[in-house]
Design a protein around this motif. Structure first.
Motif, PDB file in Angstrom:
ATOM      1  N   LEU A 172      46.866 -43.788  18.690  1.00 38.91           N
ATOM      2  CA  LEU A 172      45.763 -44.502  18.062  1.00 38.91           C
ATOM      3  C   LEU A 172      44.519 -44.229  18.897  1.00 38.91           C
ATOM      4  CD1 LEU A 172      47.422 -48.022  17.494  1.00 38.91           C
ATOM      5  CD2 LEU A 172      47.494 -46.018  15.982  1.00 38.91           C
ATOM      6  N   ILE A 173      43.370 -44.063  18.225  1.00 38.64           N
ATOM      7  CA  ILE A 173      42.150 -43.685  18.931  1.00 38.64           C
ATOM      8  C   ILE A 173      40.996 -44.599  18.532  1.00 38.64           C
ATOM      9  CG2 ILE A 173      40.532 -41.822  19.452  1.00 38.64           C
ATOM     10  CD1 ILE A 173      42.679 -39.841  18.512  1.00 38.64           C
ATOM     11  N   TRP A 174      40.289 -45.090  19.545  1.00 41.70           N
ATOM     12  CA  TRP A 174      39.056 -45.861  19.362  1.00 41.70           C
ATOM     13  C   TRP A 174      37.906 -45.068  19.958  1.00 41.70           C
ATOM     14  CZ3 TRP A 174      43.763 -47.758  20.294  1.00 41.70           C
ATOM     15  CH2 TRP A 174      44.195 -48.923  19.646  1.00 41.70           C
ATOM     16  N   TYR A 175      36.744 -45.084  19.315  1.00 47.03           N
ATOM     17  CA  TYR A 175      35.550 -44.439  19.847  1.00 47.03           C
ATOM     18  C   TYR A 175      34.473 -45.490  20.138  1.00 47.03           C
ATOM     19  CZ  TYR A 175      37.568 -40.032  18.199  1.00 47.03           C
ATOM     20  OH  TYR A 175      38.402 -38.961  17.991  1.00 47.03           O
ATOM     21  N   ASP A 176      33.783 -45.275  21.244  1.00 45.91           N
ATOM     22  CA  ASP A 176      32.647 -46.129  21.612  1.00 45.91           C
ATOM     23  C   ASP A 176      33.016 -47.605  21.645  1.00 45.91           C
ATOM     24  OD1 ASP A 176      30.991 -43.887  21.829  1.00 45.91           O
ATOM     25  OD2 ASP A 176      30.391 -43.992  19.721  1.00 45.91           O
ATOM     26  N   ASN A 177      34.200 -47.919  22.134  1.00 40.89           N
ATOM     27  CA  ASN A 177      34.576 -49.335  22.307  1.00 40.89           C
ATOM     28  C   ASN A 177      34.172 -49.740  23.730  1.00 40.89           C
ATOM     29  OD1 ASN A 177      36.711 -47.582  23.195  1.00 40.89           O
ATOM     30  ND2 ASN A 177      38.073 -49.340  23.344  1.00 40.89           N
ATOM     31  N   HIS A 178      32.915 -50.069  23.855  1.00 37.72           N
ATOM     32  CA  HIS A 178      32.267 -50.344  25.148  1.00 37.72           C
ATOM     33  C   HIS A 178      33.164 -51.173  26.073  1.00 37.72           C
ATOM     34  CE1 HIS A 178      28.801 -50.822  27.794  1.00 37.72           C
ATOM     35  NE2 HIS A 178      29.179 -52.070  27.946  1.00 37.72           N
ATOM     36  N   PRO A 179      33.257 -50.777  27.344  1.00 37.57           N
ATOM     37  CA  PRO A 179      32.485 -49.756  28.067  1.00 37.57           C
ATOM     38  C   PRO A 179      33.034 -48.344  27.935  1.00 37.57           C
ATOM     39  CG  PRO A 179      33.981 -50.784  29.602  1.00 37.57           C
ATOM     40  CD  PRO A 179      34.194 -51.474  28.273  1.00 37.57           C
ATOM     41  N   TRP A 180      33.989 -48.160  27.026  1.00 36.93           N
ATOM     42  CA  TRP A 180      34.672 -46.871  26.958  1.00 36.93           C
ATOM     43  C   TRP A 180      34.022 -45.950  25.953  1.00 36.93           C
ATOM     44  CZ3 TRP A 180      37.139 -47.292  31.161  1.00 36.93           C
ATOM     45  CH2 TRP A 180      37.759 -48.496  31.515  1.00 36.93           C
ATOM     46  N   LYS A 181      33.977 -44.689  26.305  1.00 39.16           N
ATOM     47  CA  LYS A 181      33.554 -43.657  25.364  1.00 39.16           C
ATOM     48  C   LYS A 181      34.667 -43.407  24.354  1.00 39.16           C
ATOM     49  CE  LYS A 181      31.779 -38.900  25.299  1.00 39.16           C
ATOM     50  NZ  LYS A 181      31.373 -37.751  26.156  1.00 39.16           N
ATOM     51  N   ARG A 182      35.891 -43.555  24.829  1.00 41.19           N
ATOM     52  CA  ARG A 182      37.050 -43.298  23.972  1.00 41.19           C
ATOM     53  C   ARG A 182      38.267 -43.988  24.584  1.00 41.19           C
ATOM     54  NH1 ARG A 182      36.209 -38.498  24.198  1.00 41.19           N
ATOM     55  NH2 ARG A 182      37.747 -37.667  25.652  1.00 41.19           N
ATOM     56  N   THR A 183      39.071 -44.579  23.753  1.00 42.25           N
ATOM     57  CA  THR A 183      40.347 -45.167  24.179  1.00 42.25           C
ATOM     58  C   THR A 183      41.453 -44.587  23.309  1.00 42.25           C
ATOM     59  OG1 THR A 183      39.406 -47.260  24.971  1.00 42.25           O
ATOM     60  CG2 THR A 183      41.724 -47.287  24.320  1.00 42.25           C
ATOM     61  N   ILE A 184      42.530 -44.151  23.943  1.00 38.59           N
ATOM     62  CA  ILE A 184      43.691 -43.628  23.210  1.00 38.59           C
ATOM     63  C   ILE A 184      44.936 -44.353  23.704  1.00 38.59           C
ATOM     64  CG2 ILE A 184      45.042 -41.581  22.609  1.00 38.59           C
ATOM     65  CD1 ILE A 184      42.617 -39.880  23.405  1.00 38.59           C
ATOM     66  N   VAL A 185      45.715 -44.863  22.777  1.00 37.35           N
ATOM     67  CA  VAL A 185      47.028 -45.405  23.120  1.00 37.35           C
ATOM     68  C   VAL A 185      48.071 -44.452  22.557  1.00 37.35           C
ATOM     69  CG1 VAL A 185      48.627 -47.327  22.973  1.00 37.35           C
ATOM     70  CG2 VAL A 185      46.165 -47.769  23.083  1.00 37.35           C
ATOM     71  N   TYR A 186      48.940 -43.975  23.432  1.00 35.42           N
ATOM     72  CA  TYR A 186      49.951 -42.981  23.062  1.00 35.42           C
ATOM     73  C   TYR A 186      51.296 -43.639  22.793  1.00 35.42           C
ATOM     74  CZ  TYR A 186      46.659 -39.538  24.974  1.00 35.42           C
ATOM     75  OH  TYR A 186      45.550 -38.769  25.235  1.00 35.42           O
ATOM     76  N   ARG A 187      52.022 -43.063  21.877  1.00 38.51           N
ATOM     77  CA  ARG A 187      53.399 -43.495  21.618  1.00 38.51           C
ATOM     78  C   ARG A 187      54.313 -43.136  22.778  1.00 38.51           C
ATOM     79  NH1 ARG A 187      55.711 -39.814  17.269  1.00 38.51           N
ATOM     80  NH2 ARG A 187      55.556 -38.413  19.072  1.00 38.51           N
ATOM     81  N   ASP A 188      54.110 -41.945  23.331  1.00 38.69           N
ATOM     82  CA  ASP A 188      55.030 -41.409  24.329  1.00 38.69           C
ATOM     83  C   ASP A 188      54.514 -41.678  25.741  1.00 38.69           C
ATOM     84  OD1 ASP A 188      56.546 -40.367  22.201  1.00 38.69           O
ATOM     85  OD2 ASP A 188      55.236 -38.607  22.126  1.00 38.69           O
ATOM     86  N   GLU A 189      55.376 -42.231  26.573  1.00 37.64           N
ATOM     87  CA  GLU A 189      55.013 -42.575  27.941  1.00 37.64           C
ATOM     88  C   GLU A 189      55.140 -41.374  28.876  1.00 37.64           C
ATOM     89  OE1 GLU A 189      56.922 -46.200  29.422  1.00 37.64           O
ATOM     90  OE2 GLU A 189      57.710 -46.514  27.400  1.00 37.64           O
ATOM     91  N   ILE A 190      54.246 -41.318  29.866  1.00 39.93           N
ATOM     92  CA  ILE A 190      54.370 -40.383  30.969  1.00 39.93           C
ATOM     93  C   ILE A 190      54.789 -41.194  32.195  1.00 39.93           C
ATOM     94  CG2 ILE A 190      53.177 -38.783  32.508  1.00 39.93           C
ATOM     95  CD1 ILE A 190      51.304 -38.113  30.219  1.00 39.93           C
ATOM     96  N   PRO A 191      55.959 -40.938  32.757  1.00 41.39           N
ATOM     97  CA  PRO A 191      56.420 -41.734  33.912  1.00 41.39           C
ATOM     98  C   PRO A 191      55.463 -41.596  35.099  1.00 41.39           C
ATOM     99  CG  PRO A 191      58.231 -40.476  32.962  1.00 41.39           C
ATOM    100  CD  PRO A 191      56.983 -39.959  32.323  1.00 41.39           C
ATOM    101  N   HIS A 192      55.160 -42.730  35.709  1.00 43.95           N
ATOM    102  CA  HIS A 192      54.222 -42.749  36.829  1.00 43.95           C
ATOM    103  C   HIS A 192      54.675 -43.834  37.805  1.00 43.95           C
ATOM    104  CE1 HIS A 192      49.716 -43.036  38.213  1.00 43.95           C
ATOM    105  NE2 HIS A 192      50.447 -42.308  39.040  1.00 43.95           N
ATOM    106  N   ASN A 193      54.796 -43.510  39.073  1.00 44.55           N
ATOM    107  CA  ASN A 193      55.345 -44.446  40.061  1.00 44.55           C
ATOM    108  C   ASN A 193      54.307 -45.101  40.963  1.00 44.55           C
ATOM    109  OD1 ASN A 193      58.007 -44.039  39.213  1.00 44.55           O
ATOM    110  ND2 ASN A 193      58.212 -42.221  40.498  1.00 44.55           N
TER     111      ASN A 193
END
Length: 231
Positions: free
Chosen positions: A73-94
């Protein structure tokens, strides 16, 4: 790719580059329409729990996305963000604790070359797009992205190094989870630039070689070819 096809591709790319010759003319153009609630819900119904929860939190704060496809899902200009993306697939991060990176948020920002290594040593989920003049933070929630970008800005300003920033990130994350005061996770502590951060670099192909290439392009294209310059 055949030689002729390469020339045609070069012609198309050169014509496109000419249209966006000014630095601020290029770049991604925001979608202004909103995705329908039913289609968004149908997408979220089959998402993993972490991604779905993250998306619902962003929707609750910013409203429906501008774009919705099965993977994001993608949002544009949702202040303070230029762009926000929420992904279905996770990238593991520790770092600073195990989680899946699913929320990406973008600002205009120029990281100086002499600070690139320090910023990336701090957090590998910070993505620096030097040509586009953007920095994206990707984590499991917005608060973590806010904290990461605040600490990145401190590194660029010379107030902190990567090791100290990593220790501070752990402190901020712990305070946020325990509902203690955590200003670095609450909001950006700086005003992101509004444009003016792109770095299109410079042409290193000499004028003579470029002219020769353009000549070959014109010779290769047939009359009536849609990529031919009729001017």
């Amino acid at each position: 790719m055949e030689p002729k096809d390469r020339l045609k591709t070069m012609a198309v790319n050169l014509a496109s580059a000419a249209k966006t010759q000014t630095v601020e003319a290029g770049g991604e153009k925001p979608t202004r329409t909103l995705a329908g609630a039913a289609s968004v819900q149908a997408i979220l119904d089959v998402w993993p729990a972490a991604s779905k929860n993250a998306a619902e939190e962003i929707i609750a704060k910013y409203g429906p996305p501008n774009e919705a496809v099965p993977s994001r899902l993608i949002w544009y200009d949702n202040h303070p963000w230029k762009r926000t993306i929420v992904y279905r697939d996770e990238i593991p991060h520790n770092f600073p604790q195990p989680h899946g990176d699913v929320v990406e948020q973008v600002i205009d920002y120029e990281v100086p070359l002499d600070k690139l290594a320090e910023v990336l040593a701090f957090d590998g989920s910070l993505v620096i797009e030097r040509t586009a003049g953007e920095v994206a933070a990707r984590c499991d929630m917005e608060a973590a992205n806010v904290a990461s970008l605040n600490l990145m800005h401190d590194i660029v300003a010379g107030r902190i190094d990567a090791d100290a920033a990593r220790r501070e990130m752990a402190e901020v994350a712990s305070a946020y989870v325990l509902n203690r005061e955590a200003p670095y996770a609450a909001s950006l502590q700086f005003d992101p630039p509004q444009g003016g951060t792109k770095h299109p670099d410079k042409t290193i192909i000499g004028p003579a070689m470029l002219k020769q290439g353009l000549g070959k392009v014109k010779d290769a294209l047939r009359p009536g070819d849609p990529t031919r310059d009729e001017s």
